[in-house]
Design an enzyme around this catalytic site. Structure first.
Site, PDB file in Angstrom:
ATOM      1  N   CYS A 130       0.840  -1.209   0.000  1.00  0.00           N
ATOM      2  CA  CYS A 130       0.000   0.000   0.000  1.00  0.00           C
ATOM      3  C   CYS A 130       0.872   1.256   0.000  1.00  0.00           C
ATOM      4  CB  CYS A 130      -0.927  -0.014   1.219  1.00  0.00           C
ATOM      5  SG  CYS A 130      -1.997   1.439   1.305  1.00  0.00           S
ATOM      6  N   CYS A 133      -0.498   4.145   2.147  1.00  0.00           N
ATOM      7  CA  CYS A 133      -0.307   3.994   3.591  1.00  0.00           C
ATOM      8  C   CYS A 133       1.155   4.216   3.973  1.00  0.00           C
ATOM      9  CB  CYS A 133      -0.700   2.593   4.058  1.00  0.00           C
ATOM     10  SG  CYS A 133      -2.126   1.890   3.234  1.00  0.00           S
ATOM     11  N   ASP A 134       2.092   3.694   3.190  1.00  0.00           N
ATOM     12  CA  ASP A 134       3.487   3.602   3.638  1.00  0.00           C
ATOM     13  C   ASP A 134       4.471   4.479   2.868  1.00  0.00           C
ATOM     14  OD1 ASP A 134       2.534   1.633   5.338  1.00  0.00           O
ATOM     15  OD2 ASP A 134       3.004   0.009   3.947  1.00  0.00           O
TER      16      ASP A 134
END
Ligand code: FAD
Ligand code: NAP
Length: 304
Positions: A130, A133-134
């Site tokens: 992701c 997200c990261d």
């Protein structure tokens, strides 16, 4: 007893809830995570009509908001099994039993694993699925993205705002992604390509430090330094809980007709979890609209 229980609150499930609730049905939307599904994992949606560009989480919020006003019950929980009891369906969840006259399966799909040594051990320590997200944790790093579809190319472009460089590792010499995304990636100076290449191993002690890559044409194996790797090699359906109904194909996708009906009367399926060609937000909401309407028809026909 609900008229309609919808399992999964991605765009498909939320649209099914909208249509079923507007037909005055008693509707519950069961969601194991955050409403929005895969839309929560993408920063920019540029192909949803009406918006030139909207962030995934924002579109998710806009789809969810009206449901409460329409009386849709939002239940937190994970469906674990469905039993067809004829006139109604019994749904086992991690929080007890639910009953509904109709069920709409809208559980989408999950990212597929690459299945190479180091992937599991270094998950969340440089291995990610992701970018949204990261991505911000990888400033000024040399990154690799595995895959050649829409997800790999779109997320590689997204990562260039943080990374020093992004190498897309693809097993063939042509991308599967939409042309508009390909053109954007080819024009991006930070993006490089390792064509006809597969990942053999992800290496690192406590964090990812390099990938072992193999050229599938020459057989040459080399090691390339990387601070992180984002894996986008496709999706698997989330449908284990529906196994006993006999509605899945051999890969686990739910088989439906054009009315979103499965072979079990009163059980419908919508969105990415269906066996279909184009998995997008637009097609998910289209499926949801059809199933919401079909659930209403099923209930009125069976009550006459
Ligand atoms: P999902 O969005 O997957 O939602 C399924 C929901 O079901 C999830 O919230 C999940 O938590 C829930 N669930 C699963 N199992 C259970 C259970 N047992 N019990 C209860 N709840 C459960 N499409 C576009 O059109 N434009 C884009 O720009 C775009 N970008 C994308 C970027 C990425 C990285 C990815 C992965 C996909 C992208 N897509 C895009 C595709 C799009 O997101 C999907 O086609 C769409 O979200 C599918 O909707 P869905 O409702 O069928 O499933
Ligand atoms: P996908 O379209 O299935 O692409 C997966 C990619 O990974 C393919 O290029 C495939 O190679 C490669 N691959 C598969 N298994 C592999 C393996 N074991 N090793 C190495 N490479 C492997 O998956 P996706 O890109 O995640 O897209 C999923 C769905 O979401 C699609 O319907 C897509 O259109 C949609 N989506 C849309 C958008 C958007 O509209 N902007 C963005 C993201 C996703 P091959 O090409 O050789 O098969």
């Amino acid at each position: 007893m609900y008229d309609t229980l919808i399992i999964g609150a991605g765009p498909a499930g939320m649209t099914a809830a909208l249509y079923a609730a507007r037909s005055n049905l008693k509707v519950a939307l069961l969601e194991a995570g955050i409403p929005g599904g895969q839309m929560n994992n993408t920063s920019d949606i540029e192909n949803y009509p009406g918006y030139a560009n909207i962030s995934g989480p924002e579109l998710a919020e806009k789809m969810f908001e009206p449901l409460e006003t329409l009386g849709v019950e939002h239940l937190f929980g994970r469906a674990e099994n469905i039993v067809d009891q004829g006139s109604y369906k019994e749904i086992t969840t991690d929080d007890g039993l639910l009953q509904a006259k109709t069920v709409i399966i809208a559980t989408g799909s999950n990212h597929r694993l690459l299945g190479v040594p180091g992937e599991e051990e270094l998950n969340s320590r440089g291995v990610s699925y992701c970018a949204v997200c990261d991505g911000a944790f990888f400033r000024d790093e040399d990154l690799m993205v595995v895959g050649g579809g829409d997800s790999a190319v779109e997320e590689a472009i997204f990562l260039t705002q943080f990374a020093k460089s992004v190498t897309i590792v693809h097993r063939r010499d042509a991308l599967r992604a939409q042309k508009v995304l390909q053109d954007r990636a080819f024009a991006n100076e930070k993006i490089h390509f390792a064509w006809n290449t597969v990942v053999e191993e992800i290496k690192g002690d406590n964090r990812v430090t390099s990938l072992v890559l193999k050229d599938v044409q020459t057989g040459e194996v080399r090691e390339q330094a990387a601070g992180g790797v984002f894996i986008y090699v496709g999706l698997d359906p989330v449908s284990d809980f529906a196994q006993d109904l006999g509605i899945l194909d051999d890969q686990g996708w739910v088989i439906t007709d054009d009315h979103m009906k499965t072979s079990v009367p009163g059980v419908f399926a919508v969105g990415d979890v269906r066996q279909k060609d184009l998995r997008q937000v637009t097609t998910a909401v289209g499926d949801g609209a059809v199933a919401g309407q079909e659930a209403y028809k099923y209930i009125t026909e069976h009550e006459e």
